[in-house]
Design a protein around this motif. Structure first.
Motif, PDB file in Angstrom:
ATOM      1  N   SER A 169      33.154 -73.555 -44.835  1.00  0.00           N
ATOM      2  CA  SER A 169      32.745 -74.016 -46.154  1.00  0.00           C
ATOM      3  C   SER A 169      32.643 -72.851 -47.115  1.00  0.00           C
ATOM      4  O   SER A 169      32.348 -71.718 -46.729  1.00  0.00           O
ATOM      5  N   TYR A 229      37.472 -83.444 -59.858  1.00  0.00           N
ATOM      6  CA  TYR A 229      37.960 -83.398 -58.478  1.00  0.00           C
ATOM      7  C   TYR A 229      39.313 -84.093 -58.364  1.00  0.00           C
ATOM      8  O   TYR A 229      40.210 -83.622 -57.662  1.00  0.00           O
ATOM      9  N   LEU A 282      34.557 -82.238 -51.065  1.00  0.00           N
ATOM     10  CA  LEU A 282      33.885 -81.493 -52.127  1.00  0.00           C
ATOM     11  C   LEU A 282      32.525 -82.123 -52.361  1.00  0.00           C
ATOM     12  O   LEU A 282      32.426 -83.336 -52.583  1.00  0.00           O
ATOM     13  N   CYS A 303      28.926 -76.272 -56.175  1.00  0.00           N
ATOM     14  CA  CYS A 303      29.695 -77.128 -55.273  1.00  0.00           C
ATOM     15  C   CYS A 303      29.954 -76.430 -53.959  1.00  0.00           C
ATOM     16  O   CYS A 303      29.891 -75.194 -53.866  1.00  0.00           O
ATOM     17  N   ILE A 309      32.852 -76.621 -50.852  1.00  0.00           N
ATOM     18  CA  ILE A 309      34.108 -77.151 -50.320  1.00  0.00           C
ATOM     19  C   ILE A 309      34.073 -76.993 -48.810  1.00  0.00           C
ATOM     20  O   ILE A 309      33.941 -75.875 -48.295  1.00  0.00           O
ATOM     21  N   ALA A 352      39.234 -72.694 -52.955  1.00  0.00           N
ATOM     22  CA  ALA A 352      37.998 -72.603 -53.738  1.00  0.00           C
ATOM     23  C   ALA A 352      38.226 -71.836 -55.032  1.00  0.00           C
ATOM     24  O   ALA A 352      37.727 -72.220 -56.094  1.00  0.00           O
TER      25      ALA A 352
END
Length: 451
Positions: free
Chosen positions: A49, A81, A201, A214, A216, A232
């Motif tokens: 992540s 997104y 996301l 955020c 990912i 990212a």
């Protein structure tokens, strides 16, 4: 109560059938995977992540935009997104993802000509409708579409959370945003969904700081860590391109939104920077002969496994030029048609025409015979270069034109000639002379010749 329940479920069933009509839930989006999972391959549950915040400026602009346009910040984030997925999948327009909130499929059919403002409005309507019928069991939605309880729709997900105490540890600053990469097994309160999801996301609204961030998440079964970090950075780049206070950018079509990173744009500009200064009194064939003198043994043309060097190209072009000049009396400014498939012969024909000051005019071998005859008769040209695949198209004009088989002149045995770099220096070709003629499509009438 039972009747009302059945009516509600029937209405929800009809809604999802209509919302997902013609949507292939079993077809995954074409993300930039590093590898693909086999059908019977076990999911390891390992993931990586990357987390970063949007930056104060971008966060404030998005929150202000959502408030002033009567939409939620969740819907604005979801629209962004979708823009990102549209770019990341190289322009896929039918985007269907899973939404963690209430676990519903959310479909957006993107029109590349839309602006972000139009997309936000569409997402607002779509999300509200889907939330209205989110009580319909996910398994039944899938059974209606693909007779399965698991669909690829859950492999790409979106989530939105509001948090009063969101903090990021071990941050790395990227411009005015914070980047925090980690590599770990995917663990959360949604273990099943995370186990099923390959890419997601999650946007977080930190209420105490009024800041958006955020995360990912991506499966290490399919992505390398470096790929996820690049993804990212691309998402962060998209955010920088979408300041909602800039009216011009809010009106920008989605397909025009830049997706390349700064270093990639620099490299692309460097590759495309092929501009070369030429003398103002130089012609095409003069520049070609200069290249032959500089790089005689370098490849000039390569096509379908065949290649030819600069010196070989000049040699064959001169052989054909001499034939056009002496046998067919082609002079300065005379139009020479060429109806040849993509080949080395095509390039030779172009250069041979230019060497003697002729005007090159291409004809498409895919055009019908009647159109080809019309074009030839329109300019009253008397020379057509063809080869064995196209010469039959001009037999009806044998009394009006001279048909030259471009392959015979320089591939036939017995033709010998030394390269002479000054062979046609007596032909007084100047830059103002016409080099080529092309025809318009003729979609609005008769095709017109353009110099």
């Amino acid at each position: 109560a039972m009747i009302e329940h059945e009516m509600a479920m029937s209405g929800a069933s009809m809604f999802w059938l209509d919302a997902l009509h013609d949507c292939d839930l079993d077809r995954p989006l074409s993300l930039p995977y590093d590898r693909h999972r086999r059908a019977n391959e076990h999911r390891t549950g390992r993931g990586t992540s990357v987390r970063f915040d949007f930056g104060c400026d971008v966060s404030n602009e998005l929150i202000r935009y959502a408030s002033s346009h009567g939409v939620s910040i969740r819907q604005v984030s979801l629209a962004i997104y979708y823009v990102f997925l549209f770019k990341l999948t190289n322009g896929e327009k039918d985007l269907c993802i899973g939404m963690f909130m209430n676990i519903v499929p959310l479909r957006c059919q993107v029109d590349p000509s839309w602006t972000l403002e139009q997309l936000v409005k569409g997402v607002n309507v779509t999300e509200m409708s889907c939330m209205k019928y989110s009580y319909f069991p996910l398994e039944r939605i899938f059974n209606q579409k693909c007779n399965s309880t698991i669909a690829d729709i859950l492999n790409i997900c979106f989530d939105f959370q509001s948090n009063k105490n969101g903090n990021i540890a071990n941050e790395t600053i990227v411009n005015d945003a914070l980047l925090h990469p980690t590599s770990e097994s995917i663990k959360s309160n949604r273990n099943i969904l995370n186990h099923m999801s390959d890419f997601s996301l999650s946007v977080e609204h930190q209420l105490n700081r009024d800041l958006l961030s955020c995360t990912i998440n991506a499966s290490l079964d399919l992505f390398h860590e470096s790929t996820v970090e690049t993804i990212a950075h691309r998402f962060h780049s998209i955010l920088e391109q979408l300041p909602t206070c800039d009216v011009r950018r809010m009106k920008m079509p989605l397909f025009e939104i830049p997706f390349l990173l700064t270093d990639e744009r620099t490299a692309l500009q460097s590759i495309n920077n092929t501009k070369i200064q030429h003398a103002s009194d130089s012609c095409i064939h003069h520049e070609f002969v200069d290249r032959v003198l500089q790089y005689p043994q370098k490849l000039a043309v390569e096509l379908d496994g065949q290649s030819i060097t600069y010196s070989e190209l000049l040699y064959f072009a001169q052989v054909l030029s001499v034939q056009l000049l002496k046998k067919y009396q082609v002079g300065l400014g005379d139009i020479v048609y060429q109806c040849v498939e993509r080949s080395l012969s095509m390039i030779i024909g172009i250069m041979a025409t230019e060497l003697i000051g002729g005007v090159y005019c291409p004809l498409s071998p895919r055009d019908p015979k009647q159109r080809l005859h019309l074009l030839v008769q329109q300019t009253q040209s008397r020379i057509v270069l063809a080869h064995h695949l196209t010469k039959n198209k001009f037999h009806d004009l044998s009394n009006e034109i001279s048909l030259v088989n471009i392959d015979c002149g320089f591939y036939s045995t017995g033709v010998t000639m030394c390269i002479d770099h000054h062979l046609f220096s007596h032909i007084n070709t100047k830059p103002k002379n016409v080099a080529y003629v092309i025809f318009t499509s003729g979609s609005t009438g008769i095709p017109k010749a353009v110099c």
